[in-house]
Structures are given as structure tokens and as C-alpha cells.
Enzyme design. Structure first.
Site, short mmCIF file in Angstrom:
data_model
loop_
_atom_site.label_atom_id
_atom_site.label_comp_id
_atom_site.label_asym_id
_atom_site.label_seq_id
_atom_site.Cartn_x
_atom_site.Cartn_y
_atom_site.Cartn_z
N HIS A 39 -10.56 -1.47 6.60
CA HIS A 39 -10.87 -0.08 6.93
C HIS A 39 -12.37 0.11 6.94
O HIS A 39 -12.94 0.79 6.11
CB HIS A 39 -10.19 0.84 5.91
CG HIS A 39 -8.71 0.85 6.07
ND1 HIS A 39 -7.82 0.87 5.02
CD2 HIS A 39 -7.95 0.79 7.18
CE1 HIS A 39 -6.60 0.84 5.49
NE2 HIS A 39 -6.65 0.79 6.80
N HIS A 72 -3.63 -6.57 4.39
CA HIS A 72 -2.68 -5.58 3.86
C HIS A 72 -1.25 -6.11 3.83
O HIS A 72 -0.37 -5.49 3.24
CB HIS A 72 -2.69 -4.32 4.74
CG HIS A 72 -3.97 -3.56 4.68
ND1 HIS A 72 -4.55 -3.15 3.51
CD2 HIS A 72 -4.80 -3.13 5.66
CE1 HIS A 72 -5.66 -2.49 3.76
NE2 HIS A 72 -5.85 -2.48 5.06
N CYS A 94 -3.34 -10.75 1.67
CA CYS A 94 -3.99 -11.05 0.40
C CYS A 94 -2.93 -11.49 -0.62
O CYS A 94 -1.87 -10.88 -0.72
CB CYS A 94 -4.70 -9.79 -0.11
SG CYS A 94 -5.40 -10.03 -1.75
N HIS A 122 0.35 4.34 4.47
CA HIS A 122 -0.63 3.25 4.45
C HIS A 122 0.04 1.93 4.85
O HIS A 122 1.17 1.65 4.45
CB HIS A 122 -1.25 3.12 3.05
CG HIS A 122 -2.46 2.23 3.01
ND1 HIS A 122 -2.36 0.86 3.04
CD2 HIS A 122 -3.78 2.52 2.97
CE1 HIS A 122 -3.58 0.35 3.01
NE2 HIS A 122 -4.46 1.33 2.97
N GLU A 124 -0.36 -1.08 3.92
CA GLU A 124 0.08 -1.97 2.82
C GLU A 124 1.46 -1.53 2.30
O GLU A 124 2.35 -2.36 2.08
CB GLU A 124 -0.94 -1.93 1.67
CG GLU A 124 -0.49 -2.81 0.50
CD GLU A 124 -1.36 -2.64 -0.74
OE1 GLU A 124 -2.60 -2.53 -0.61
OE2 GLU A 124 -0.79 -2.62 -1.85
N CYS A 189 -4.83 -4.17 -8.02
CA CYS A 189 -5.47 -5.49 -8.01
C CYS A 189 -6.74 -5.52 -8.86
O CYS A 189 -7.38 -4.48 -9.07
CB CYS A 189 -5.73 -5.95 -6.58
SG CYS A 189 -7.11 -5.12 -5.80
N SER A 217 -10.99 4.38 4.19
CA SER A 217 -10.68 3.34 3.20
C SER A 217 -10.13 3.98 1.93
O SER A 217 -10.82 4.77 1.26
CB SER A 217 -11.95 2.54 2.90
OG SER A 217 -11.90 2.01 1.60
N ASN A 219 -9.43 2.76 -1.11
CA ASN A 219 -10.06 2.49 -2.41
C ASN A 219 -11.46 3.10 -2.49
O ASN A 219 -11.93 3.45 -3.57
CB ASN A 219 -10.04 1.00 -2.73
CG ASN A 219 -11.01 0.23 -1.91
OD1 ASN A 219 -12.17 0.10 -2.29
ND2 ASN A 219 -10.59 -0.26 -0.75
#
Ligand code: SF4
Length: 296
Positions: A39, A72, A94, A122, A124, A189, A217, A219
Site C-alpha cells: 500500500h 497479503h 508473507c 482488506h 489480507e 505480526c 496503508s 498499519n
């Protein structure tokens, strides 16, 4: 004015590995990425300049041999479909996202109703629940009642959630449904946690925080949220050109942090722009921490 950089910030190993794979010379001009690899608009532009074809979804119109699944992750059914359509899968999922997939599978096998704390839209989260017949995604407290009537739930979270928020929500689910059997697997994570801890520490010292990262994004937005919760003025910017001298009016101590999808180069540009602003005492500015070594 002085400037301090968060001890942990910027691109995580999952994102960096995905970018490196997409930039690999051997795939130049012969790679399609499904969805945003990260992102971050600057990185997306770099990838396109390197010949990567970026599309929203899988379709027969793709003319490259390689199709990349981003960091993702994606449901198994998407991996299968890519292969069935004759493409070669480049899997940049990941490992910490795959860990969430595994935790959910374990819960389902053990008879728990799978619950994901996160944003249902999202990519993910779509990847986590994409192959499940029955599941619940909870964004916040207002959605806890979606679990009414469930006897056993197994909870995970999107990797980029704030861990404090997730723990609080799990506590509230337990309180709201005391009869329910609630299992929780912490899947926020480690790089996200490290950046959250570092921004919290720094927010105690500074009077304004510059949060660098894509406006979409997850995060990065959470880092700005941590500052807001701590009563520290935060400005979420995508690039150095978005800095405005008015952000620093009357401020003595500026903090800089960045999300896990923000490239080092973008952080360096912002850092350089801030430390060269009028009124900044360079001798009182911290250096950027060394680029993280990716150990996974
Ligand atoms: S934010 Fe976490 S889960 Fe996502 S790519 Fe980075 S390390 Fe992996």
C-alpha cells in the site's frame, strides 16, 4: 526544534521480500501482480516502471507467464485458479500471514467458529476467509453481537491490528458471552508490534509526530491512531512534498515514524526535508536507525 526518529519504522521483511521478488530481473516484463503489492504509491510506480503489470483481479486477459500473489496472501482456491489458467504462481505471501491461515485452519479442524478481528474489505482478511464456508469478521466493539449463538469461537486478527485493541476486544467478547468457549491466537505480526511499541515510546517525548506511509496503508493509519490516543498531534503523509511548515508551528520536538509498507527511500526524503527546515538544530537530531536485517 529537534527531531527524533522511532527506533523501529518502515518496510518489514514481508513487504521487502515481495518487492525484491517482483523487481527480480528474471521476471522483468513478464510479471502480473494481482492487487497492490504494497500500500504505497511510490513503490507501485517503481514496479510499473520496471515492467510489472498490476491488475485488480485474475482474468484471462493477462498476457504474462508469471502471476504474483502479494505479501497479503490469497486463499488456496486463488492459487489453484492461477495454475489452472496456465500461469506460473510467484508466491510472495508473507510467512506471518500464512501463520494466520494455519491458525484459522487449526481452529476449524478443532470445531471452533473462526473469527477474524480486522477489516473485512482488506485483501489480507479476504485471503484468510476466502475459502471458509462460515466465519465472522469483527471490526470493532459494535460488531461483537455478530457472535451471538456461537458455542465455540477461535479468534485471530489481521496482522496489522493494534495488539492492545485486539486484546481488549477479545476480553469484551469473553465478558459479553461468558458461556462461550473462546480461544485466541495472537497473530499481530512482530514487525507491526515493534513499530507500535516504538511509536508509543516516542509519542511520550514529542509534541508532533510525522507518520509516513501510503494513505491506504492499514498499519500506517494505526500508527497515527496510537499518537491520537496518546494526545499527540500526528500528520499522516505519503511523501516529503506533503510536509507543511505549519505542522511545526510552535513545536520543539518532532517525531518521525513510518508503516511497514513505507520504503526506506521515502522515509529518508522526509527525514532530510525535516532536519533541514529552518529552526532545526541538527546536532539535536537522531539518525535514522540502520536498515533492518531481515531474519526469517
Ligand atoms: S506487516 Fe507483518 S504480516 Fe504484513 S508483510 Fe509485513 S511482516 Fe508480513
Amino acid at each position: 526544534m529537534r527531531v527524533t526518529v522511532a527506533k523501529s519504522l518502515g518496510t518489514c521483511f514481508g513487504v521487502q521480500d515481495a518487492i525484491d521478488l517482483a523487481m527480480d530481473e528474471s521476471y522483468r516484463g513478464d510479471l502480473t501482480v494481482i492487487g497492490q503489492l504494497v500500500h504505497n504509491p511510490q513503490t507501485i510506480q517503481q514496479l510499473q516502471e520496471n515492467g510489472a503489470n498490476i491488475v485488480d483481479k485474475l482474468s484471462p486477459d493477462i498476457h504474462t507467464k508469471h502471476v504474483m500473489i502479494t505479501a497479503h496472501g490469497a486463499p488456496e482456491s486463488v492459487h489453484r485458479r492461477v495454475k489452472e489458467m496456465g500461469f506460473t504462481v510467484l508466491d510472495a505471501s508473507c510467512p506471518l500471514v500464512l501463520r494466520v491461515h494455519k491458525a484459522v485452519s487449526r481452529f476449524v479442524r478443532a470445531g471452533y467458529h473462526p473469527v477474524v478481528i480486522g477489516d473485512a474489505l482488506h485483501v489480507e482478511v479476504k485471503g484468510i476467509v476466502g475459502d471458509l464456508e462460515d466465519y465472522t469478521v469483527i471490526r470493532d466493539q459494535s460488531e461483537i453481537d455478530k457472535l451471538k449463538g456461537r458455542a465455540r469461537v477461535g479468534i485471530v486478527s489481521q496482522t496489522t491490528q493494534q495488539i492492545d485493541f485486539v486484546l481488549k476486544l477479545v476480553g469484551e467478547i469473553r465478558e459479553r458471552f461468558p458461556q462461550m468457549e473462546v480461544e485466541f491466537c495472537d497473530t499481530v505480526c512482530q514487525p507491526t508490534k515493534a513499530r507500535q511499541v516504538a511509536v508509543r515510546e516516542l509519542a511520550k517525548e514529542v509534541d508532533v509526530m510525522i507518520v509516513v506511509g501510503g494513505h491506504n496503508s492499514s498499519n500506517t493509519k494505526k500508527l497515527a491512531l496510537v499518537c491520537a490516543e496518546m494526545g499527540v498531534e500526528a500528520h499522516h503523509i505519503e511523501r516529503a512534498s506533503e510536509l507543511d511548515p505549519r505542522m511545526f508551528d510552535g513545536k520543539e520536538h518532532v517525531g518521525i515514524t513510518a508503516g511497514t509498507s513505507t520504503p526506506r527511500e521515502v522515509i529518508e526524503n522526509v527525514y532530510q526535508a525535516i532536519i533541514h527546515m529552518p529552526g532545526v538544530d541538527i546536532s539535536e537530531c537522531s539518525d535514522l536507525p540502520p536498515k533492518e536485517k531481515y531474519l526469517h
